[in-house]
Design an enzyme around this catalytic site. Structure first.
Site, mmCIF file in Angstrom:
data_model
loop_
_atom_site.group_PDB
_atom_site.id
_atom_site.type_symbol
_atom_site.label_atom_id
_atom_site.label_comp_id
_atom_site.label_asym_id
_atom_site.label_seq_id
_atom_site.Cartn_x
_atom_site.Cartn_y
_atom_site.Cartn_z
ATOM 1 N N GLU A 54 0.812 -1.293 -0.034
ATOM 2 C CA GLU A 54 0.169 -0.018 0.025
ATOM 3 C C GLU A 54 1.010 1.098 0.179
ATOM 4 O O GLU A 54 1.800 1.282 0.496
ATOM 5 C CB GLU A 54 -0.696 0.028 1.358
ATOM 6 C CG GLU A 54 -1.892 -1.115 1.453
ATOM 7 C CD GLU A 54 -2.204 -1.136 3.101
ATOM 8 O OE1 GLU A 54 -1.968 0.093 3.703
ATOM 9 O OE2 GLU A 54 -2.668 -2.029 3.601
ATOM 10 N N LYS B 119 2.451 4.503 1.398
ATOM 11 C CA LYS B 119 2.558 5.151 2.989
ATOM 12 C C LYS B 119 2.100 6.659 2.789
ATOM 13 O O LYS B 119 2.798 7.428 2.412
ATOM 14 C CB LYS B 119 3.931 4.974 3.193
ATOM 15 C CG LYS B 119 4.038 5.538 4.835
ATOM 16 C CD LYS B 119 5.541 4.819 5.235
ATOM 17 C CE LYS B 119 5.638 5.210 6.872
ATOM 18 N NZ LYS B 119 5.529 6.448 7.335
ATOM 19 N N ASP C 33 1.068 10.373 3.908
ATOM 20 C CA ASP C 33 1.900 11.196 4.730
ATOM 21 C C ASP C 33 0.761 11.994 5.510
ATOM 22 O O ASP C 33 0.632 13.076 4.961
ATOM 23 C CB ASP C 33 2.782 12.161 3.888
ATOM 24 C CG ASP C 33 4.139 12.610 4.631
ATOM 25 O OD1 ASP C 33 4.220 12.522 5.885
ATOM 26 O OD2 ASP C 33 4.763 13.466 3.991
ATOM 27 N N TYR D 263 -5.967 1.316 7.256
ATOM 28 C CA TYR D 263 -5.065 0.431 6.812
ATOM 29 C C TYR D 263 -4.638 -0.554 8.005
ATOM 30 O O TYR D 263 -3.835 -1.411 7.770
ATOM 31 C CB TYR D 263 -3.682 1.267 6.731
ATOM 32 C CG TYR D 263 -3.164 1.966 7.655
ATOM 33 C CD1 TYR D 263 -2.860 1.487 8.870
ATOM 34 C CD2 TYR D 263 -2.962 3.201 7.429
ATOM 35 C CE1 TYR D 263 -2.446 2.406 9.902
ATOM 36 C CE2 TYR D 263 -2.568 4.242 8.378
ATOM 37 C CZ TYR D 263 -2.215 3.579 9.701
ATOM 38 O OH TYR D 263 -1.639 4.427 10.699
ATOM 39 N N LYS E 280 11.061 3.891 2.010
ATOM 40 C CA LYS E 280 10.736 5.414 2.149
ATOM 41 C C LYS E 280 11.231 5.943 0.585
ATOM 42 O O LYS E 280 12.350 5.682 0.186
ATOM 43 C CB LYS E 280 11.612 6.075 3.088
ATOM 44 C CG LYS E 280 11.375 5.620 4.555
ATOM 45 C CD LYS E 280 10.053 6.264 5.002
ATOM 46 C CE LYS E 280 10.592 7.648 5.615
ATOM 47 N NZ LYS E 280 9.491 8.304 6.487
ATOM 48 N N CYS F 11 17.445 48.886 -11.843
ATOM 49 C CA CYS F 11 17.595 47.490 -12.323
ATOM 50 C C CYS F 11 19.078 47.026 -12.449
ATOM 51 O O CYS F 11 20.321 47.995 -12.438
ATOM 52 C CB CYS F 11 17.409 47.722 -14.111
ATOM 53 S SG CYS F 11 18.024 46.274 -14.896
ATOM 54 N N CYS G 8 21.075 47.427 -16.026
ATOM 55 C CA CYS G 8 21.210 48.607 -16.832
ATOM 56 C C CYS G 8 21.115 49.882 -16.192
ATOM 57 O O CYS G 8 21.220 50.914 -16.236
ATOM 58 C CB CYS G 8 20.196 48.451 -17.999
ATOM 59 S SG CYS G 8 18.822 49.089 -17.441
ATOM 60 N N CYS H 112 12.092 46.816 -14.661
ATOM 61 C CA CYS H 112 12.884 47.721 -15.014
ATOM 62 C C CYS H 112 12.353 48.629 -16.168
ATOM 63 O O CYS H 112 11.752 48.342 -17.210
ATOM 64 C CB CYS H 112 14.331 46.866 -15.555
ATOM 65 S SG CYS H 112 15.378 47.891 -16.601
ATOM 66 N N CYS I 254 17.949 48.273 -21.847
ATOM 67 C CA CYS I 254 18.319 47.040 -21.048
ATOM 68 C C CYS I 254 18.962 46.008 -21.473
ATOM 69 O O CYS I 254 18.104 45.248 -22.164
ATOM 70 C CB CYS I 254 17.293 46.712 -19.888
ATOM 71 S SG CYS I 254 17.748 45.594 -18.857
HETATM 72 S S1 IVH Z 1 0.520 0.217 8.920
HETATM 73 C C1 IVH Z 1 1.918 -1.780 12.672
HETATM 74 N N1 IVH Z 1 -0.063 1.356 6.696
HETATM 75 O O1 IVH Z 1 3.019 5.221 9.012
HETATM 76 C C2 IVH Z 1 1.792 -1.065 11.314
HETATM 77 N N2 IVH Z 1 0.888 2.760 8.204
HETATM 78 O O2 IVH Z 1 5.769 4.700 10.306
HETATM 79 C C3 IVH Z 1 1.057 0.279 11.562
HETATM 80 N N3 IVH Z 1 1.292 5.041 7.681
HETATM 81 O O3 IVH Z 1 1.909 5.639 12.089
HETATM 82 C C4 IVH Z 1 1.040 0.822 10.359
HETATM 83 N N4 IVH Z 1 0.253 4.757 5.500
HETATM 84 O O4 IVH Z 1 0.628 6.691 10.517
HETATM 85 C C5 IVH Z 1 0.637 1.629 7.868
HETATM 86 N N5 IVH Z 1 -0.473 2.103 4.591
HETATM 87 C C6 IVH Z 1 -0.198 2.306 5.756
HETATM 88 C C7 IVH Z 1 0.339 3.544 6.081
HETATM 89 C C8 IVH Z 1 0.883 3.747 7.552
HETATM 90 C C9 IVH Z 1 0.812 5.665 6.376
HETATM 91 C C10 IVH Z 1 1.963 5.731 8.597
HETATM 92 C C11 IVH Z 1 0.961 5.247 10.118
HETATM 93 C C12 IVH Z 1 2.157 4.744 11.061
HETATM 94 C C13 IVH Z 1 3.525 5.203 10.361
HETATM 95 C C14 IVH Z 1 4.464 4.250 10.682
#
Ligand code: IVH
Length: 671
Positions: free
Chosen positions: A116, A118, A120, A228, A318, A412, A415, A430, A436
């Site tokens: 999935e 991750k 932010d 998630y 990451k 400027c 010039c 300018c 210029c």
């Molecule tokens: S699973 C035990 N799935 O990442 C596993 N976390 O560094 C729990 N996060 O605190 C997290 N997307 O806030 C999981 N698809 C995803 C995620 C996710 C973002 C964040 C979450 C967690 C942090 C962990």
């Protein structure tokens, strides 16, 4: 108070309908009713609750608007800790992780993983008792978080009540709260309009919005969720065997899960997923900072368990950060074609968003003032995808004591002519005009550019030398350049000088619209130049047009019209045009284009990757058919052409009910 018969049933029916429409609108982006129909039902429910307060319950959809103001958030102990994830950065780490997992499980085989994005944002744990959302808590330190229940109820994609069969006595659903990139932009616009500080990024905006003591503020913030995972569960008749089955189960109950969730059964498939999501990262509607892999089998997850704060059954890959800290070593002023003075920050080079960034435009004085950017400041720089790097914010705690606010010069830097800020403009210009050298260079660069008369091989460096050596003062001078003059320039041999003279000669055969664009008339871009050429057909006809005639033309408003008339009235412009024509610039007489009735005047937006046509080809063809090609989707958009991996523009189009077509349809139109 006695409640008349039928009222309770109607209330239940309204809950059901409103929840259904909420789900359709916010979770699956597919509304079945109009906004006004929805509002009507909502008002009806509110009225019932006002008339019979006893009927108001925690899961009422009316609780989504917020209202309660707290002094502080109370603390919540998580019944199961909210874990974090170990990170990895490359394929070797991924292989090592998989090896560890196999080792722990004492197995030869790579288990099935769920991949999935991750997200932010910030983690939340939603506690449902008998299917009703009773508590929402932030992660905090993993053991104790904050109670943000009231605020969380205002988030439309979070069900207040789970729907469907097999709902357990207690279930904690965990997920990430976030704000989309688009939501972030509009929120920040609003912040600035309200005289408030804009947020640095969507994650901060999401966290700041969820942690409001006044839930009415949260209610107005574009917060969303993807779920998630699960926390505590009690009384679930049939435990799912895998993470993916658990996600499908909660999805059926009305929770929103990532549409990007995928099963991957080999290390190669994991690597391909990383690559695929990495490529689409900038087109996704929301910020992500990596991808997560989880062992799918819940029994195996249990066997693997966790160490310190992170599970042994999951890992996060990451991506390079899109935001980093660096210092402003200096601020230089660039002078553009129209004399605009643009401040540019020279930065200590920093690796951000996958490239090394050493400059960032600061736009204008207002922008510098608003962010109070000073030389020697430590700043946060952001670069996402192909977006120009931007200074997001100064880190005030690191400011040097002696630093002073930066003020653009009033002359400027090239010039020394006076620099003025015209009324109503944010930009300082300018006043030197073609006196210029910087403006002259830029005017010539524009004149020969690809969309203008398109001289092959005449790059910026050559133009700069030509102007510095006084060989060329204006575009018309290009046509009398001799091979000997060019070959005397730095890094220019006889052969390339000859090629360049030929290329300049070749470019004399142009098109009327290109010629108009090349003149660099203020406010006349490619599209307007095309409309003008198509309308007037000849230069003489255009020169004679006054503002009244001009504003009748597509793409031409009063400001553009004024600019065109002013341009043709200035003697030095008349002279340059005259000399260009004398030098032999020609174009075939334009034919009035037959307008395609399907597309003429229609606003089209291109998004995603087209397979057969390049973006610019598609744009050119659409313009030729009389369509307007816009960069962003609004309710005025007529068509969105969605290619492969189309992202937020497609989502927005669908949300607004704009007609979406594929590349095949586009090709059909063109043919
Ligand atoms: S699973 C035990 N799935 O990442 C596993 N976390 O560094 C729990 N996060 O605190 C997290 N997307 O806030 C999981 N698809 C995803 C995620 C996710 C973002 C964040 C979450 C967690 C942090 C962990």
């Amino acid at each position: 108070m006695t409640i008349p018969p039928g009222i309770t049933a109607r209330k239940e029916e309204l809950y059901r309908l409103i929840n259904k429409f909420n789900y359709q609108y916010y979770a699956i982006d597919n509304p079945e009713v109009s906004d006004s129909e929805y509002d009507r039902l909502f008002r009806e429910l509110k009225q019932i609750e006002t008339d019979y307060p006893a009927l108001l319950t925690l899961d009422s959809p009316t609780q989504r608007v917020g209202g309660q103001v707290l002094d502080k958030f109370s603390q919540v102990s998580h019944s199961l800790p909210m874990l974090s994830l170990d990170n990895m950065f490359n394929e070797a780490d991924l292989k090592a992780f998989n090896k560890r997992v196999k080792g722990w499980l004492n197995s030869e085989n790579t288990p099935t993983y769920i991949a999935e994005p991750k997200l932010d944002g910030l983690a939340i744990s939603l506690r449902y008792e008998q299917g009703i959302l009773v508590q929402a808590a932030t992660r905090g330190d993993g053991n104790v978080g904050e109670d943000v229940t009231i605020n969380t109820r205002t988030i439309s994609s979070i069900p207040l009540k789970l729907n469907g069969s097999g709902i357990p006595e207690v279930i904690e659903i965990r997920g990430e709260i976030f704000i989309t990139k688009q939501g972030f932009e509009s929120l920040n616009k609003q912040q600035i309009t309200d005289g408030k500080k804009p947020f640095v990024n969507p994650r901060n905006a999401a966290a700041g919005s969820l942690r409001q003591l006044d839930s009415r503020i949260t209610a107005n913030r574009p917060l969303e969720i993807y779920c998630y995972g699960l926390g505590e569960i009690k009384g679930l008749a049939k435990m799912p065997g895998s993470h993916s089955a658990a996600m499908s189960m909660i999805e059926k109950w009305g929770c929103r899960i990532s549409p990007e969730l995928q099963k991957v059964s080999s290390i190669e498939a994991c690597a391909a997923y990383i690559e695929q999501i990495g490529e689409r990262r900038n087109n996704l509607a929301y910020d992500i900072d990596g991808v997560v892999f989880k062992v799918d089998d819940l029994y195996l997850q249990q066997r693997l368990g966790f160490v310190s704060r992170a599970p042994r059954w999951a890992i996060a890959h990451k991506f390079p950060a899109q935001q980093e800290m660096t210092t402003v070593e200096g601020i230089e002023i660039q002078v553009g074609r129209t004399g605009a003075l643009t401040p540019v920050a020279r930065l200590t080079p920093v690796f951000v968003g996958g490239v090394t960034v050493s400059n960032a435009t600061l736009h204008n004085q207002d922008e510098i003032d608003r962010k109070d950017i000073r030389i020697s400041d430590t700043v946060i720089v952001r670069r996402a995808g192909d977006v120009i790097p931007e200074v997001v914010q100064v880190v005030l705690s690191k400011r040097k004591e002696k630093s002073k606010p930066f003020i653009l010069p009033n002359r400027c830097p090239i010039c020394d002519s006076e620099a003025l800020r015209l009324e109503g403009e944010v930009i300082l210009r300018c006043t030197g005009g073609l006196y210029c050298p910087a403006q002259r260079k830029e005017a010539i660069k524009h004149f020969v550019s690809r969309k203008a008369i398109d001289v092959d091989g005449l790059g910026d460096k050559i133009i700069e030398q030509l102007v510095d050596k006084a060989l060329v003062d204006d575009p018309a001078d290009l046509f009398s350049l001799k091979v000997e003059q060019l070959s005397a320039l730095e890094r220019m041999g006889d052969k390339s000088a000859e090629n360049l003279v030929n290329a300049i000669d070749l470019a004399k055969n142009t098109k009327f619209s290109r010629f108009l664009y090349s003149l660099g008339i203020r406010e006349v871009g490619e599209t307007t130049a095309r409309s003008l050429a198509n309308h007037f057909l000849t230069l003489d006809a255009l020169k004679e047009a006054d503002e009244e005639v001009l504003i009748e033309i597509e793409d031409v408003g009063p400001i553009v019209a004024r600019s065109i008339v002013t341009f043709f009235h200035q003697t030095h412009n008349q002279e340059i045009i005259e000399r260009l024509l004398m030098a032999g610039l020609v174009w075939p007489i334009e034919q009035q284009q037959v307008t395609n009735t399907l597309l003429s005047g229609k606003i089209v937006v291109l998004t995603g990757t087209l397979e057969e046509l390049s973006r610019s080809e598609a744009k050119e063809k659409l313009l030729a058919l009389g369509a307007k090609v816009a960069g962003s989707v609004s309710k005025n958009t007529d068509y969105v052409v969605a290619g492969r991996d189309a992202g937020s523009k497609l989502t927005k189009a669908e949300g607004l009910g704009v007609k979406v077509v594929d590349e095949r349809t586009l090709i059909k139109w063109i043919r």
